[in-house]
Design a protein around this motif. Structure first.
Motif, PDB file in Angstrom:
ATOM      1  N   PHE A   1       0.837  -1.199   0.000  1.00 49.37           N
ATOM      2  CA  PHE A   1       0.000   0.000   0.000  1.00 49.37           C
ATOM      3  C   PHE A   1       0.872   1.249   0.000  1.00 49.37           C
ATOM      4  CE2 PHE A   1      -2.439   3.149   2.669  1.00 49.37           C
ATOM      5  CZ  PHE A   1      -3.329   3.502   1.659  1.00 49.37           C
ATOM      6  N   VAL A   2       0.455   2.259  -0.761  1.00 45.13           N
ATOM      7  CA  VAL A   2       1.184   3.528  -0.774  1.00 45.13           C
ATOM      8  C   VAL A   2       0.171   4.682  -0.846  1.00 45.13           C
ATOM      9  CG1 VAL A   2       1.445   3.481  -3.314  1.00 45.13           C
ATOM     10  CG2 VAL A   2       3.042   4.817  -1.946  1.00 45.13           C
ATOM     11  N   ILE A   3       0.487   5.772  -0.128  1.00 39.78           N
ATOM     12  CA  ILE A   3      -0.303   7.010  -0.259  1.00 39.78           C
ATOM     13  C   ILE A   3       0.563   7.999  -1.021  1.00 39.78           C
ATOM     14  CG2 ILE A   3      -1.335   8.969   0.950  1.00 39.78           C
ATOM     15  CD1 ILE A   3      -2.126   7.247   3.183  1.00 39.78           C
ATOM     16  N   THR A   4      -0.008   8.645  -2.018  1.00 38.72           N
ATOM     17  CA  THR A   4       0.771   9.543  -2.872  1.00 38.72           C
ATOM     18  C   THR A   4       0.157  10.940  -2.888  1.00 38.72           C
ATOM     19  OG1 THR A   4       1.396   7.675  -4.272  1.00 38.72           O
ATOM     20  CG2 THR A   4       1.664   9.865  -5.213  1.00 38.72           C
ATOM     21  N   ASP A   5       0.996  11.935  -2.630  1.00 38.35           N
ATOM     22  CA  ASP A   5       0.603  13.342  -2.720  1.00 38.35           C
ATOM     23  C   ASP A   5       1.136  13.839  -4.060  1.00 38.35           C
ATOM     24  OD1 ASP A   5       0.125  16.037  -2.337  1.00 38.35           O
ATOM     25  OD2 ASP A   5       1.831  16.341  -0.991  1.00 38.35           O
ATOM     26  N   LEU A   6       0.232  14.096  -5.013  1.00 35.53           N
ATOM     27  CA  LEU A   6       0.653  14.519  -6.347  1.00 35.53           C
ATOM     28  C   LEU A   6       0.855  16.037  -6.382  1.00 35.53           C
ATOM     29  CD1 LEU A   6      -1.685  12.192  -8.418  1.00 35.53           C
ATOM     30  CD2 LEU A   6       0.813  12.105  -8.350  1.00 35.53           C
ATOM     31  N   PRO A   7       1.718  16.524  -7.272  1.00 35.62           N
ATOM     32  CA  PRO A   7       1.990  17.963  -7.326  1.00 35.62           C
ATOM     33  C   PRO A   7       0.715  18.765  -7.577  1.00 35.62           C
ATOM     34  CG  PRO A   7       3.544  16.754  -8.691  1.00 35.62           C
ATOM     35  CD  PRO A   7       2.500  15.772  -8.256  1.00 35.62           C
ATOM     36  N   GLY A   8       0.669  19.966  -7.023  1.00 37.16           N
ATOM     37  CA  GLY A   8      -0.489  20.847  -7.222  1.00 37.16           C
ATOM     38  C   GLY A   8      -0.530  21.368  -8.646  1.00 37.16           C
ATOM     39  N   PHE A   9      -1.755  21.541  -9.157  1.00 35.04           N
ATOM     40  CA  PHE A   9      -1.899  22.075 -10.515  1.00 35.04           C
ATOM     41  C   PHE A   9      -2.658  23.389 -10.452  1.00 35.04           C
ATOM     42  CE2 PHE A   9      -5.240  18.943  -9.670  1.00 35.04           C
ATOM     43  CZ  PHE A   9      -6.362  19.744  -9.783  1.00 35.04           C
ATOM     44  N   GLY A  10      -2.871  24.004 -11.621  1.00 38.54           N
ATOM     45  CA  GLY A  10      -3.606  25.264 -11.655  1.00 38.54           C
ATOM     46  C   GLY A  10      -2.674  26.445 -11.533  1.00 38.54           C
ATOM     47  N   PHE A  11      -3.257  27.622 -11.318  1.00 38.75           N
ATOM     48  CA  PHE A  11      -2.464  28.852 -11.294  1.00 38.75           C
ATOM     49  C   PHE A  11      -1.469  28.850 -10.135  1.00 38.75           C
ATOM     50  CE2 PHE A  11      -1.668  33.080  -9.628  1.00 38.75           C
ATOM     51  CZ  PHE A  11      -1.048  33.636 -10.736  1.00 38.75           C
ATOM     52  N   MET A  12      -0.233  29.202 -10.428  1.00 44.91           N
ATOM     53  CA  MET A  12       0.774  29.371  -9.372  1.00 44.91           C
ATOM     54  C   MET A  12       1.548  30.635  -9.690  1.00 44.91           C
ATOM     55  SD  MET A  12       2.233  25.498  -9.196  1.00 44.91           S
ATOM     56  CE  MET A  12       1.580  24.772 -10.675  1.00 44.91           C
ATOM     57  N   SER A  13       1.552  31.573  -8.771  1.00 47.78           N
ATOM     58  CA  SER A  13       2.236  32.825  -9.079  1.00 47.78           C
ATOM     59  C   SER A  13       3.730  32.557  -9.239  1.00 47.78           C
ATOM     60  CB  SER A  13       1.990  33.853  -7.971  1.00 47.78           C
ATOM     61  OG  SER A  13       2.498  33.368  -6.765  1.00 47.78           O
ATOM     62  N   GLY A  14       4.283  33.157 -10.264  1.00 51.88           N
ATOM     63  CA  GLY A  14       5.718  32.999 -10.498  1.00 51.88           C
ATOM     64  C   GLY A  14       6.098  31.730 -11.240  1.00 51.88           C
ATOM     65  N   VAL A  15       5.090  30.910 -11.592  1.00 52.93           N
ATOM     66  CA  VAL A  15       5.396  29.672 -12.329  1.00 52.93           C
ATOM     67  C   VAL A  15       4.881  29.833 -13.767  1.00 52.93           C
ATOM     68  CG1 VAL A  15       5.015  27.182 -12.447  1.00 52.93           C
ATOM     69  CG2 VAL A  15       5.203  28.304 -10.227  1.00 52.93           C
ATOM     70  N   PRO A  16       5.768  29.675 -14.763  1.00 56.54           N
ATOM     71  CA  PRO A  16       5.355  29.883 -16.159  1.00 56.54           C
ATOM     72  C   PRO A  16       4.249  28.921 -16.593  1.00 56.54           C
ATOM     73  CG  PRO A  16       7.744  29.559 -15.986  1.00 56.54           C
ATOM     74  CD  PRO A  16       7.167  29.295 -14.632  1.00 56.54           C
ATOM     75  N   ASP A  17       3.443  29.390 -17.557  1.00 52.82           N
ATOM     76  CA  ASP A  17       2.302  28.601 -18.049  1.00 52.82           C
ATOM     77  C   ASP A  17       2.705  27.210 -18.510  1.00 52.82           C
ATOM     78  OD1 ASP A  17       0.752  30.676 -17.517  1.00 52.82           O
ATOM     79  OD2 ASP A  17       0.188  31.187 -19.583  1.00 52.82           O
ATOM     80  N   ASP A  18       3.824  27.117 -19.264  1.00 47.27           N
ATOM     81  CA  ASP A  18       4.178  25.811 -19.824  1.00 47.27           C
ATOM     82  C   ASP A  18       4.542  24.820 -18.716  1.00 47.27           C
ATOM     83  OD1 ASP A  18       6.442  27.415 -19.365  1.00 47.27           O
ATOM     84  OD2 ASP A  18       7.675  26.139 -20.644  1.00 47.27           O
ATOM     85  N   VAL A  19       5.146  25.337 -17.643  1.00 51.58           N
ATOM     86  CA  VAL A  19       5.493  24.459 -16.505  1.00 51.58           C
ATOM     87  C   VAL A  19       4.208  23.983 -15.826  1.00 51.58           C
ATOM     88  CG1 VAL A  19       6.667  24.327 -14.264  1.00 51.58           C
ATOM     89  CG2 VAL A  19       7.711  25.586 -16.154  1.00 51.58           C
ATOM     90  N   ARG A  20       3.259  24.916 -15.647  1.00 48.69           N
ATOM     91  CA  ARG A  20       1.964  24.559 -15.037  1.00 48.69           C
ATOM     92  C   ARG A  20       1.265  23.481 -15.847  1.00 48.69           C
ATOM     93  NH1 ARG A  20       0.324  30.267 -14.232  1.00 48.69           N
ATOM     94  NH2 ARG A  20      -1.191  29.942 -15.869  1.00 48.69           N
ATOM     95  N   GLU A  21       1.239  23.682 -17.169  1.00 43.56           N
ATOM     96  CA  GLU A  21       0.572  22.708 -18.039  1.00 43.56           C
ATOM     97  C   GLU A  21       1.247  21.344 -17.938  1.00 43.56           C
ATOM     98  OE1 GLU A  21      -2.247  22.352 -19.775  1.00 43.56           O
ATOM     99  OE2 GLU A  21      -2.672  24.203 -18.709  1.00 43.56           O
ATOM    100  N   ARG A  22       2.574  21.362 -17.887  1.00 45.19           N
ATOM    101  CA  ARG A  22       3.310  20.098 -17.835  1.00 45.19           C
ATOM    102  C   ARG A  22       2.995  19.345 -16.541  1.00 45.19           C
ATOM    103  NH1 ARG A  22       8.328  21.865 -18.719  1.00 45.19           N
ATOM    104  NH2 ARG A  22       9.168  21.512 -16.634  1.00 45.19           N
ATOM    105  N   ILE A  23       2.924  20.109 -15.438  1.00 48.12           N
ATOM    106  CA  ILE A  23       2.619  19.474 -14.149  1.00 48.12           C
ATOM    107  C   ILE A  23       1.239  18.816 -14.223  1.00 48.12           C
ATOM    108  CG2 ILE A  23       2.074  19.915 -11.711  1.00 48.12           C
ATOM    109  CD1 ILE A  23       4.269  22.085 -11.763  1.00 48.12           C
ATOM    110  N   LYS A  24       0.265  19.550 -14.768  1.00 45.19           N
ATOM    111  CA  LYS A  24      -1.096  19.006 -14.833  1.00 45.19           C
ATOM    112  C   LYS A  24      -1.123  17.755 -15.728  1.00 45.19           C
ATOM    113  CE  LYS A  24      -5.832  20.087 -15.883  1.00 45.19           C
ATOM    114  NZ  LYS A  24      -6.624  20.771 -16.874  1.00 45.19           N
ATOM    115  N   THR A  25      -0.418  17.811 -16.858  1.00 49.53           N
ATOM    116  CA  THR A  25      -0.354  16.656 -17.757  1.00 49.53           C
ATOM    117  C   THR A  25       0.274  15.463 -17.048  1.00 49.53           C
ATOM    118  OG1 THR A  25      -0.144  18.147 -19.630  1.00 49.53           O
ATOM    119  CG2 THR A  25       0.502  15.871 -20.006  1.00 49.53           C
ATOM    120  N   ASP A  26       1.343  15.724 -16.297  1.00 47.80           N
ATOM    121  CA  ASP A  26       2.015  14.641 -15.557  1.00 47.80           C
ATOM    122  C   ASP A  26       1.073  14.010 -14.534  1.00 47.80           C
ATOM    123  OD1 ASP A  26       4.401  14.854 -16.892  1.00 47.80           O
ATOM    124  OD2 ASP A  26       5.385  16.089 -15.387  1.00 47.80           O
TER     125      ASP A  26
END
Length: 205
Positions: free
Chosen positions: A56-81
């Motif tokens: 058994f494993v519990i996983t905390d996945l990276p946050g997605f959506g708007f993040m101040s100071g984080v470029p759009d392409d990085v945000r999109e990549r995180i959400k895709t991942d």
């Protein structure tokens, strides 16, 4: 980047926007401290909490959506991942915990509801349903909310559920992770574990 997942057959994942308190909630569930960022986007790869003696494993996945100071392409990549991770492990995921900020979630959903736009939270909720992963919405920071029932009813409506929200105790769980008040979440998760015939995992929740 997401290849670090321990080889386990049962998993519970936490997903949600940045800064909704996922890592704090994870700490509350596991009793284990993770890096919680003072700023959004600190969790860039999944945090796995693994019990080596258990399958058994519990996983905390990276946050997605708007993040101040984080470029759009990085945000999109995180959400895709995040989406790819959930798809790849869907058969092993017993419960998807979608964490939202009880104070701001309605405004955020309403702000992003255009004809061509599905708000991230609603989209993620639908995505879990599509993959037949039982979803629990952990409505965090409820200690800061005054009109509790109205707020939870409004959220239920936006997720396509009927009101009053209390009919969906296995889906909507009002919590305050910082205050250690997570019982409704534990109960909702146990409900789904029981349906999956995994009462052996109750001890984690």
């Amino acid at each position: 980047m997401f290849e670090t997942r321990p080889d386990r057959d049962a998993e519970v994942v936490l997903i949600g926007r940045s800064n909704v308190g996922k890592s704090t909630l994870m700490r509350e569930i596991t009793g284990h401290t993770f890096d919680t960022g003072g700023k959004p986007g600190v969790t860039k790869k999944p945090n796995h909490y693994d019990w080596s003696s258990e399958d058994f494993v519990i996983t905390d996945l990276p946050g997605f959506g708007f993040m101040s100071g984080v470029p759009d392409d990085v945000r999109e990549r995180i959400k895709t991942d995040v989406v790819r991770y959930i798809e790849a492990n869907a058969e092993k995921i017993l419960v998807g915990i979608l964490v939202v900020d009880g104070k701001s979630v309605i405004d955020i959903i309403d702000r992003h509801s255009g004809p061509d736009e599905i708000p991230h939270d609603v989209e993620m909720f639908g995505f879990l349903q599509e993959l037949e992963i039982p979803a629990v919405v952990a409505v965090n920071k409820m200690d800061k909310v005054d009109d509790r029932d109205e707020r939870l009813d409004a959220l239920a409506e936006r997720l396509g559920l009927y009101t009053p929200w209390q009919q969906f105790a296995e889906t909507i769980a009002p919590v305050s992770a910082k205050r250690g008040s997570v019982d409704p979440l534990n109960e909702a998760v146990r409900e789904h574990l029981h349906e999956a015939k995994r009462d052996d995992l109750f001890k984690f929740f």
